[in-house]
Design a protein around this motif. Structure first.
Motif, PDB file in Angstrom:
ATOM      1  N   GLU A  64      -3.472   7.194  -2.005  1.00 22.76           N
ATOM      2  CA  GLU A  64      -3.097   5.805  -1.762  1.00 22.76           C
ATOM      3  C   GLU A  64      -3.328   4.981  -3.016  1.00 22.76           C
ATOM      4  OE1 GLU A  64      -5.061   4.032   1.523  1.00 22.76           O
ATOM      5  OE2 GLU A  64      -4.026   5.242   3.040  1.00 22.76           O
ATOM      6  N   GLN A  98       1.891  12.077   0.076  1.00 27.63           N
ATOM      7  CA  GLN A  98       1.259  13.385   0.233  1.00 27.63           C
ATOM      8  C   GLN A  98       1.748  14.297  -0.887  1.00 27.63           C
ATOM      9  OE1 GLN A  98       1.880  15.035   4.150  1.00 27.63           O
ATOM     10  NE2 GLN A  98       0.407  13.664   5.094  1.00 27.63           N
ATOM     11  N   LEU A 140       0.864  -1.173   0.000  1.00 27.18           N
ATOM     12  CA  LEU A 140       0.000   0.000   0.000  1.00 27.18           C
ATOM     13  C   LEU A 140       0.901   1.224   0.000  1.00 27.18           C
ATOM     14  CD1 LEU A 140      -2.811   1.280   0.183  1.00 27.18           C
ATOM     15  CD2 LEU A 140      -2.581   1.233   2.672  1.00 27.18           C
ATOM     16  N   TYR A 141       0.899   1.929  -1.120  1.00 25.28           N
ATOM     17  CA  TYR A 141       1.777   3.099  -1.258  1.00 25.28           C
ATOM     18  C   TYR A 141       0.996   4.357  -0.921  1.00 25.28           C
ATOM     19  CZ  TYR A 141       4.904   6.555  -3.361  1.00 25.28           C
ATOM     20  OH  TYR A 141       5.730   7.626  -3.572  1.00 25.28           O
ATOM     21  N   ARG A 142       1.526   5.141  -0.016  1.00 20.29           N
ATOM     22  CA  ARG A 142       0.897   6.392   0.392  1.00 20.29           C
ATOM     23  C   ARG A 142       1.833   7.553   0.093  1.00 20.29           C
ATOM     24  NH1 ARG A 142      -1.058   4.542   6.453  1.00 20.29           N
ATOM     25  NH2 ARG A 142      -2.810   3.211   5.800  1.00 20.29           N
ATOM     26  N   THR A 166       2.795  -1.158   4.391  1.00 17.75           N
ATOM     27  CA  THR A 166       2.693   0.182   3.826  1.00 17.75           C
ATOM     28  C   THR A 166       4.077   0.684   3.485  1.00 17.75           C
ATOM     29  OG1 THR A 166       0.743   0.646   5.147  1.00 17.75           O
ATOM     30  CG2 THR A 166       1.891   2.528   4.231  1.00 17.75           C
ATOM     31  N   SER A 185      -3.598  13.606   0.211  1.00 20.14           N
ATOM     32  CA  SER A 185      -2.924  12.347   0.447  1.00 20.14           C
ATOM     33  C   SER A 185      -3.539  11.318  -0.505  1.00 20.14           C
ATOM     34  CB  SER A 185      -3.111  11.903   1.900  1.00 20.14           C
ATOM     35  OG  SER A 185      -2.602  10.595   2.090  1.00 20.14           O
ATOM     36  N   MET A 238      -7.285  10.082  -0.436  1.00 24.20           N
ATOM     37  CA  MET A 238      -7.741   9.617   0.872  1.00 24.20           C
ATOM     38  C   MET A 238      -8.006  10.753   1.843  1.00 24.20           C
ATOM     39  SD  MET A 238      -7.891   6.475   0.252  1.00 24.20           S
ATOM     40  CE  MET A 238      -8.308   5.917   1.898  1.00 24.20           C
TER      41      MET A 238
END
Length: 376
Positions: free
Chosen positions: A149, A20, A16-18, A305, A147, A138
Motif C-alpha cells: 500500500e 498485490q 490509497l493505492y493497493r 482506494t 500486498s 501490508m
C-alpha cells in the motif's frame, strides 16, 4: 434524479493505492509485513523450470532403444555441459564405436529404454517480482508474494502498450494542447517518464527509444504510427508484453486528442517525482487499464482506494468521456439522462444520455458509449 452505473477511469490527486505482487509459481518471499520498500525492491523470487530438450540417442548411435541406458556416460540427475560426452555405442567387436556429445547444458531428466530418448532439462530460469511502487508491505502470502500500500496520485489511461517501469516524471510539453515531436526528446531524458500534452508522434517514439526513455504518457496517438512502432496491427488482445524498449500510455484516445487539462495539471504538479507506470490493457472488454502511480509523502486525507477498473454512478453533472465513434475521445458533462429508451440510427432501441461536450455542442449517445472520468 435519474442515474445509472457505468465504467470509468480514475484520475486522483490523492488515493490509497493497493497492489498485490505475486509470483507465477511458488517461491520465496524476501520481505516481511511492515517493511518499507522502494519501487525496484525485489519482494519475491523463484526458479522457473528450464526448457526441455529431447535427444533421440537410439537413432543417432544406431542402437536399439533398450541399449541406450547401457551406453550412457551419465545418469538421471547428473549435470551435463554443452559439448560433454553423453554416450558411446559398443560398436562391433569393440571397433567402429559411435559417440555423441551433448548439444545442451542442463540436467539429465530421463533416459528411456522404450523410446531410446534422453531428455535434458535446461538451467532453471530466475523469476523475480519487484514492489512496482514505493510503499509499505501490508500482507505476506507465503511462497506467493505480498500486498503493498502507498499514498499516491493515480491516473488510469484509456490504452497502453509495454509493461511495468519506473522513472522520474518529466513534463516534455508546455501545455496539454502541444504534440510530442522528436525535437522535444533530449539526451537527459534517459530513464525518465515523459509527459506529452496531445498526440505522441511516431518519430518522437523512435527518438525516445534511441535516447533510453522509459515511458511516454500522452493524450493521443495515430493508429498508423502505433502500427509502425509495433511492426504489426494490434487487433483485439491484452497488451503489456510488447518488447519495444519503452512503455506508452494514452489517456484520451486515438488521433490528435489533447490530454484532459485536469490530468495534465495533476502530472505537472508531480514533475520530478519517481513514478511507476504499467501499459497493460485489456482492449475492448475494459477490464484492465494502464496505470500511472506517483507515490507521495504525508498523511492520507482521502478514504478512497484505487481499483484496477474504475466506475460509479452516472448522473447529471458527471464528467464523462465518449468511447465510441463518431465522438471517440471527446470529454463532456452529462446534461440529461432520459428514462425512456430511444431509437438509434441503426434501428435498435437503447437507453441514452445527453452530453455537453467540452469542445462545443451537445450530443445524444447510448449510455454504453461513455465512461466516467474521475475528478481530482
Amino acid at each position: 434524479m435519474a442515474h445509472a452505473y457505468t465504467p470509468g477511469l480514475q484520475v486522483k490527486d490523492e488515493i490509497l493505492y493497493r497492489v498485490q505482487r505475486l509470483l507465477p509459481i511458488p517461491g520465496e518471499v524476501l520481505v516481511q509485513e511492515g517493511d518499507k520498500v522502494a519501487a525496484d525492491t525485489v519482494v519475491a523470487r523463484s526458479q522457473q523450470p528450464g526448457d526441455i530438450f529431447p535427444i533421440n540417442l537410439a537413432n543417432q548411435l544406431g542402437v536399439s532403444p533398450s541399449e541406450v541406458p547401457k551406453v550412457m556416460h551419465l545418469q538421471v540427475g547428473d549435470k551435463v555441459e554443452k559439448g560433454e560426452l553423453l554416450a558411446t555405442s559398443k560398436g562391433i567387436f569393440g571397433l567402429f564405436k559411435t559417440s555423441r556429445n551433448s548439444p545442451y547444458s542442463g540436467t539429465i531428466e530421463s533416459i528411456s529404454h522404450v523410446t531410446g530418448q534422453v531428455i535434458i532439462r535446461g538451467e532453471p530460469i530466475p523469476v523475480q517480482v519487484n514492489a512496482f511502487v514505493a510503499g509499505k508491505v501490508m500482507e505476506v502470502f507465503p511462497e506467493e508474494g505480498v500486498s503493498i500500500e502507498t499514498k499516491a496520485a493515480f491516473v488510469q489511461g484509456i490504452f497502453g502498450i509495454g509493461g511495468e517501469i519506473q522513472g522520474p516524471l518529466v513534463i516534455a510539453t508546455e501545455s496539454a494542447n502541444e504534440d510530442l515531436t522528436a525535437e522535444l526528446i533530449k539526451p537527459d531524458h534517459r530513464g525518465s517518464i515523459l509527459v506529452a500534452g496531445r498526440r505522441i508522434h511516431g518519430d518522437a517514439v523512435k527518438q525516445a527509444q534511441e535516447s533510453g526513455v522509459n515511458a511516454i504518457i500522452g493524450g493521443g496517438i495515430d493508429d498508423q504510427d502505433l502500427k509502425e512502432i509495433l511492426g504489426y496491427d494490434l487487433g483485439v488482445a491484452i497488451t503489456g508484453s510488447e518488447s519495444i524498449g519503452l512503455t506508452i500510455i494514452i489517456t484520451e484516445g486515438f488521433g490528435e486528442i489533447a490530454m484532459a487539462q485536469h490530468t495534465f495539471s495533476l502530472l505537472q504538479r508531480h514533475a520530478g517525482a519517481l513514478t511507476s507506470v504499467n501499459g497493460a490493457t485489456q482492449i475492448r472488454a475494459g477490464v484492465l487499464r494502464p496505470e500511472i502511480v506517483i507515490p507521495t509523502e504525508g498523511t492520507l486525507n482521502s478514504e478512497e482506494t484505487a481499483q484496477r477498473v474504475g466506475g460509479g454512478v452516472l448522473e447529471v453533472g458527471s464528467h464523462v468521456r465518449l468511447i465510441r465513434d463518431p465522438y471517440f475521445g471527446r470529454l463532456g458533462t452529462v446534461a440529461d439522462l432520459p428514462t425512456e429508451p430511444h431509437i438509434l440510427d441503426s434501428g435498435s432501441k437503447a437507453r441514452v444520455l445527453v452530453v455537453d461536450c467540452e469542445s462545443g455542442g451537445q450530443v445524444t449517445v447510448p449510455r454504453a458509449n461513455v465512461e466516467l472520468v474521475g475528478d481530482q
